[in-house]
Enzyme design. Structure first.
Site, mmCIF file in Angstrom:
data_model
loop_
_atom_site.group_PDB
_atom_site.id
_atom_site.type_symbol
_atom_site.label_atom_id
_atom_site.label_comp_id
_atom_site.label_asym_id
_atom_site.label_seq_id
_atom_site.Cartn_x
_atom_site.Cartn_y
_atom_site.Cartn_z
ATOM 1 N N ASP A 149 0.676 -1.331 -0.058
ATOM 2 C CA ASP A 149 0.107 0.055 0.060
ATOM 3 C C ASP A 149 0.924 1.148 0.085
ATOM 4 O O ASP A 149 1.802 1.455 0.834
ATOM 5 C CB ASP A 149 -0.958 -0.093 1.126
ATOM 6 C CG ASP A 149 -1.596 1.183 1.304
ATOM 7 O OD1 ASP A 149 -1.754 2.032 0.520
ATOM 8 O OD2 ASP A 149 -2.642 1.083 2.531
ATOM 9 N N HIS B 254 -4.402 4.514 6.328
ATOM 10 C CA HIS B 254 -2.985 4.059 5.288
ATOM 11 C C HIS B 254 -1.922 3.994 6.045
ATOM 12 O O HIS B 254 -1.716 5.378 6.641
ATOM 13 C CB HIS B 254 -3.123 4.633 3.904
ATOM 14 C CG HIS B 254 -4.523 4.216 3.157
ATOM 15 N ND1 HIS B 254 -4.463 3.103 2.382
ATOM 16 C CD2 HIS B 254 -5.634 4.856 2.936
ATOM 17 C CE1 HIS B 254 -5.659 2.947 2.020
ATOM 18 N NE2 HIS B 254 -6.465 3.980 2.169
#
Length: 573
Positions: A214, A387
């Protein structure tokens, strides 16, 4: 780990450094979405006659995609190789990872693996699409191991902005592939379930050939704050507020919803849930045990006005300023059950997705005009990302020590920034792959190279139409939006082609007829002269339509410097 080479080979985009041919088996990795973009995540891992797929997401359209509802990956390659696909593995329940699943399962019927909450949300989607009866859904936990074809698939728990998120470790004959899913390293998560560091360390000791990571927040230094910090802000606002409190957030952010409920309970408030997607997620999460709601706390929207303002909390959709979302309609007095009143406190607990900034600003302005007290990211800590930031990504790289890395869930600038970050960790630049959608990368422990491409890209969903809107239709929509349309209706004699009536001109989005009557009258004369002055009395429709179109295009551009779409309609008598 070796130090990065100062003047090492830098491959051109989409290429890799030529390697000597390896005698070891190779595995192919093909992204069908989610690289060079944020959204529509889908990754193919292929070895021999076996394929597994990780995620099947959607992307929400930008303003340039007029009228489009969703964008999904082109799965032509999977359809062509449907007999090889052993299963689809879902990392978590966000739309950009599961939203495309109904469209995928309409074309290929394969098993789907996901955690309990993820499958709970998937079941709702498949029911809406009439696919639930034939769906092969397999519930997994982070402790399970699934053997499919040539692959052994393991899972590890990660922290994200929705519960039950997992990363995936795939053992292949060519080496170990680890996919992070969407993650952050939250040391104090709302559900007290931290990321499984022990498994990451074990994978690192075993040897990771490829890490797919990610990269959404790779531009942000430091660490992403814990979700619990938002709860502290909620508590501060609730403590000093006697008015109604309306909180808008992402429907899928179950941890955020739980914190709202906990804070409301602490301050003796009831909670109403408003907005279709929010109601769905709350219902599913409560049924499956992911939301703990005290008995009697939830009220229906119709009951809001029966309670004193200091006993009411409303959780709603609309944190992105979407025109049809509940908060937006409340702010414009268009919601059938709830309207924002002067003195209300509105918390927008989200950060605008890129492209939505204007919509969010407009909603905030409307709320202030009504007299509401608005709390948003610029004035308070009402949102944290799900995130990982730079230091968390570095920690993952240190745990796993991968041979190769693919940054996903980010645009090209994120890939480039990730490459620089990776090099500071000693990963050679040519081992950090800036991949594009549809590129096939073959690899093993000795080599990696791009060996070709497969058919891939974006498919537009408009209403019930899937893929029937392409570049030509979008171009016409932009043309219509920019310059409008003029319809020219002419009646001709079927035998000799003489003009019997018209031309009549109808304008929409081009000029206001009442103010442009003289120009349209002259345009009619030009068309009539062109039709009566042609050399032959042809009645061929294509010839007559082209003549009308060319005449009007030239005239309108000469008069207005605009080019409306001209639609000739010819009737024969």
């Amino acid at each position: 780990m070796s130090r990065p080479k100062k003047n090492g080979y830098r491959p051109r985009r989409g290429k890799t450094k030529p390697k000597p041919k390896s005698t070891l088996p190779t595995v192919s990795v093909i992204p069908l979405g989610g690289v060079g973009e944020v959204g529509k995540n889908m990754l193919v891992i292929e070895y021999g006659d076996d394929i597994i797929v990780i995620d099947s997401g959607v992307k929400f359209p930008g303003e340039e995609l007029l009228g489009i509802d969703l964008v999904i990956p082109d799965i032509t390659y999977l359809v062509q190789n449907a007999d090889k696909v052993r299963g689809i593995f879902l990392t978590h329940g966000h739309e950009d990872h599961i939203g495309g699943l109904p469209f995928t399962l309409k074309q290929i019927q394969v098993p789907v693996y996901g955690t309990r909450l993820t499958l709970g949300l998937v079941k709702n989607k498949l029911t809406e699409h009439g696919l639930i009866r034939d769906a092969k859904l397999h519930e997994i936990t982070a402790d399970d191991v699934v053997n499919v074809g040539a692959f052994q698939v393991e899972f590890f728990r990660v922290n994200h902005s929705i519960p039950d998120g997992i990363g995936i470790a795939v053992r292949t004959p060519a080496g170990l592939i680890v996919h992070s899913g969407d993650f952050k390293l939250d040391q104090t998560p709302v559900d007290d379930k931290v990321l499984e560091f022990s498994k990451l360390a074990r994978y690192g000791d075993e040897g990771v050939m490829l890490f797919i990571c990610d990269s959404t927040n790779v531009e942000r230094p430091g660490y992403t704050p814990s979700e619990r910090t938002v709860g502290d802000t909620f508590r501060s606002v609730f403590a000093k507020t006697d008015s109604r409190i309306i909180i808008a957030t992402f429907a899928s952010n179950v941890h955020r919803i739980q914190q709202v409920i906990d804070t409301a309970a602490e301050f003796n408030r009831k909670v109403a849930v408003v907005g279709r997607s929010m109601v769905t997620v709350v219902d599913v999460s409560q049924q499956l045990g992911y939301l703990n709601i005290p008995k009697g706390m939830l009220i229906e929207a119709e009951e809001i006005d029966r309670l004193p303002d200091n006993q009411v909390t409303i959780i709603t959709t609309g944190s992105q300023g979407e025109p049809m979302a509940a908060l937006t309609r409340m702010a414009t007095n268009n919601h059938r059950q709830v309207a924002i009143r002067q003195g209300d406190t509105v918390i927008i607990s989200a950060t605008p997705i890129p492209g939505n900034e204007k919509l969010v600003s407009r909603t905030i302005d409307n709320l202030f005009r009504i007299g509401a007290d608005v709390v948003y990211k610029e004035v308070a800590n009402v949102h944290v990302s799900g995130h990982a930031a730079q230091q968390e990504i570095k920690l993952m790289l240190n745990f796993l020590r991968p041979k190769y890395v693919i940054p996903f869930h980010g645009e090209y600038r994120h890939q480039a920034t990730f490459a620089k970050l990776g090099q500071t960790m000693g990963i050679p630049d040519e081992h950090i792959l800036r991949v594009n959608i549809g590129e096939r990368y073959e690899m093993n422990e000795e080599m990696v190279q791009m060996t070709g491409t497969v058919e891939a890209g974006s498919v537009m969903v408009d209403g019930i139409g899937v893929g029937d809107v392409g570049n030509i239709v979008l171009r016409d929509r932009h043309h219509l939006a920019q310059d409008g349309v003029v319809i020219a209706v002419v009646t001709i004699d079927k035998e000799n082609g003489n003009v019997l009536a018209g031309p009549d001109l109808v304008s929409r989005g081009f000029v206001f007829v009442r103010e442009a009557g003289d120009m349209l009258g002259e345009a009619k004369s030009r068309v009539k002269d062109a039709l009566t002055g042609r050399n032959t009395g042809t009645t061929e429709w294509s010839v007559l339509k082209n003549l009308i179109r060319d005449t009007l295009n030239e005239f309108f551009y000469q008069k207005t410097k605009r080019r409306p779409i001209v639609l000739p309609i010819i009737m024969e008598i």
